[in-house]
Design an enzyme around this catalytic site. Structure first.
Site, short mmCIF file in Angstrom:
data_model
loop_
_atom_site.label_atom_id
_atom_site.label_comp_id
_atom_site.label_asym_id
_atom_site.label_seq_id
_atom_site.Cartn_x
_atom_site.Cartn_y
_atom_site.Cartn_z
N ASP A 1 0.83 -1.20 0.00
CA ASP A 1 0.00 0.00 0.00
C ASP A 1 0.87 1.26 0.00
O ASP A 1 1.99 1.25 0.52
CB ASP A 1 -0.89 -0.02 1.26
CG ASP A 1 -2.02 0.98 1.16
OD1 ASP A 1 -2.31 1.47 0.06
OD2 ASP A 1 -2.61 1.30 2.22
N HIS B 1 3.02 3.80 -8.92
CA HIS B 1 2.90 2.37 -9.23
C HIS B 1 4.18 1.85 -9.89
O HIS B 1 4.59 0.71 -9.64
CB HIS B 1 1.69 2.12 -10.13
CG HIS B 1 0.37 2.37 -9.44
ND1 HIS B 1 0.12 1.93 -8.16
CD2 HIS B 1 -0.76 3.01 -9.85
CE1 HIS B 1 -1.11 2.27 -7.81
NE2 HIS B 1 -1.66 2.95 -8.81
N LEU C 1 11.74 -20.56 -4.02
CA LEU C 1 10.74 -19.64 -3.46
C LEU C 1 9.48 -19.77 -4.29
O LEU C 1 9.55 -19.83 -5.52
CB LEU C 1 11.26 -18.19 -3.54
CG LEU C 1 10.25 -17.06 -3.29
CD1 LEU C 1 9.87 -16.99 -1.81
CD2 LEU C 1 10.81 -15.70 -3.73
C1 FPP Z 1 -1.69 0.30 -3.46
O1 FPP Z 1 -1.25 1.60 -3.62
C2 FPP Z 1 -1.16 -0.61 -4.47
C3 FPP Z 1 -1.90 -1.21 -5.43
C4 FPP Z 1 -3.31 -0.94 -5.66
C5 FPP Z 1 -1.39 -2.22 -6.34
C6 FPP Z 1 0.01 -2.71 -6.15
C7 FPP Z 1 0.70 -2.61 -7.43
C8 FPP Z 1 2.03 -2.52 -7.59
C9 FPP Z 1 2.97 -2.60 -6.47
C10 FPP Z 1 2.61 -2.26 -8.94
C11 FPP Z 1 2.89 -3.39 -9.86
C12 FPP Z 1 2.72 -4.80 -9.43
C13 FPP Z 1 3.39 -5.85 -9.98
C14 FPP Z 1 3.13 -7.24 -9.53
C15 FPP Z 1 4.43 -5.65 -10.99
P1 FPP Z 1 -2.34 2.74 -3.70
O2 FPP Z 1 -2.42 3.20 -5.10
O3 FPP Z 1 -3.65 2.28 -3.13
O4 FPP Z 1 -1.70 3.82 -2.76
P2 FPP Z 1 -2.45 4.97 -1.96
O5 FPP Z 1 -3.29 4.31 -0.93
O6 FPP Z 1 -1.33 5.76 -1.39
O7 FPP Z 1 -3.27 5.73 -2.96
#
Ligand code: FPP
Length: 246
Positions: free
Chosen positions: A13, A30, A124
């Site tokens: 997150d 992201h 893993l």
């Molecule tokens: C939360 O951050 C994260 C996500 C919704 C998705 C996780 C995705 C990645 C780490 C990128 C790519 C993944 C792979 C497997 C290559 P948020 O956008 O909700 O953050 P915020 O709460 O600060 O808005």
């Protein structure tokens, strides 16, 4: 001291907030998050973890703006294309949980290829939770059991072990540690059934800044936890009810 957890799950997150603090768009957050994914997989492999589940895209994330969903899917494709040889070489097996039928066919094909390429690996297990929801997984399991009952199975035959066999995670080791980055203190529909006896670790560090140091800190905290699984710490006199049980 506990040994290494058999299975670690991470709620990644804070990509958006990381970007906002730098006056960047969510896309940049992201992208930095995808780099943290690569670092964390490498760290997990070096440390010798058996199974790592990353909450990469939730069932609820489909409701985000179309452009953001498209970008997350693009990052996933890039990750699979760029990392497949590395995963294969380093003995990492890719598996997924979630409703893959909602993913675009080219991503499903790519996932199939990488899963097949890495299925014999044992160093893993990397489990990507994609289009995943804990409640949705529980409902799917309940539906499968309801069908079995409609086909004649005795409802009293259903117990926790049988329920577990209906979940996507049934072939994975028990989830022992959940890490959530970026300061929020909730599970957000991640591995709800599996979390029953998992230890929870929350850090303020936003996901794009996560890496070996933060993973080590979470594992050190896990090592100190007292895990009781509903029992007492002393070899106390057991209650009559417990003694009567199996
Ligand atoms: C939360 O951050 C994260 C996500 C919704 C998705 C996780 C995705 C990645 C780490 C990128 C790519 C993944 C792979 C497997 C290559 P948020 O956008 O909700 O953050 P915020 O709460 O600060 O808005």
């Amino acid at each position: 001291m506990n040994a290494l957890p058999q299975h670690v799950g991470i709620i990644m997150d804070g990509n958006g907030r990381w970007a906002a603090r730098r006056q960047l768009g969510r896309v940049e957050g992201h992208r930095a998050g995808a780099e943290a994914v690569r670092r964390t997989i490498r760290a997990a492999r070096e440390i010798g973890l058996s199974t790592l589940t990353l909450y990469a895209f939730s069932a609820q994330n489909w409701a985000r703006p179309v452009a953001e969903v498209a970008h997350l899917m693009e990052l996933l494709s890039t990750f699979l294309r760029d990392e497949r040889d590395e995963l294969a070489l380093r003995g990492i097996r890719l598996v997924t949980i979630g409703d893959e039928s909602r993913l675009a066919p080219p991503i499903r094909d790519l996932l199939d290829i990488v899963k097949r390429m890495t299925c014999g690996n044992r160093e893993l297990t990397l489990c990507l939770a994609l289009s995943y929801g804990g409640r949705e997984a529980i409902v799917a399991a309940a539906r499968a059991l309801a069908r079995a009952v409609a086909g004649g199975m005795d409802p009293d035959a259903i117990d926790a072990a049988m329920f577990e066999e209906m979940l996507d995670t049934c072939a994975l080791p028990p989830l022992e540690l959940i890490i959530r980055t970026s300061g929020e203190l909730r599970l957000s529909n991640f591995l709800l059934w599996e979390a029953a006896y998992a230890e929870l670790y929350f850090t303020e560090v936003p996901w794009p800044d996560f890496g070996r140091r933060e993973l080590d800190a979470a594992l050190a905290a896990f090592a100190q936890r007292r895990r009781r699984f509903g029992l007492t710490e002393e070899p106390a006199i057991r209650s009559p009810a417990a003694r009567a049980g199996p």
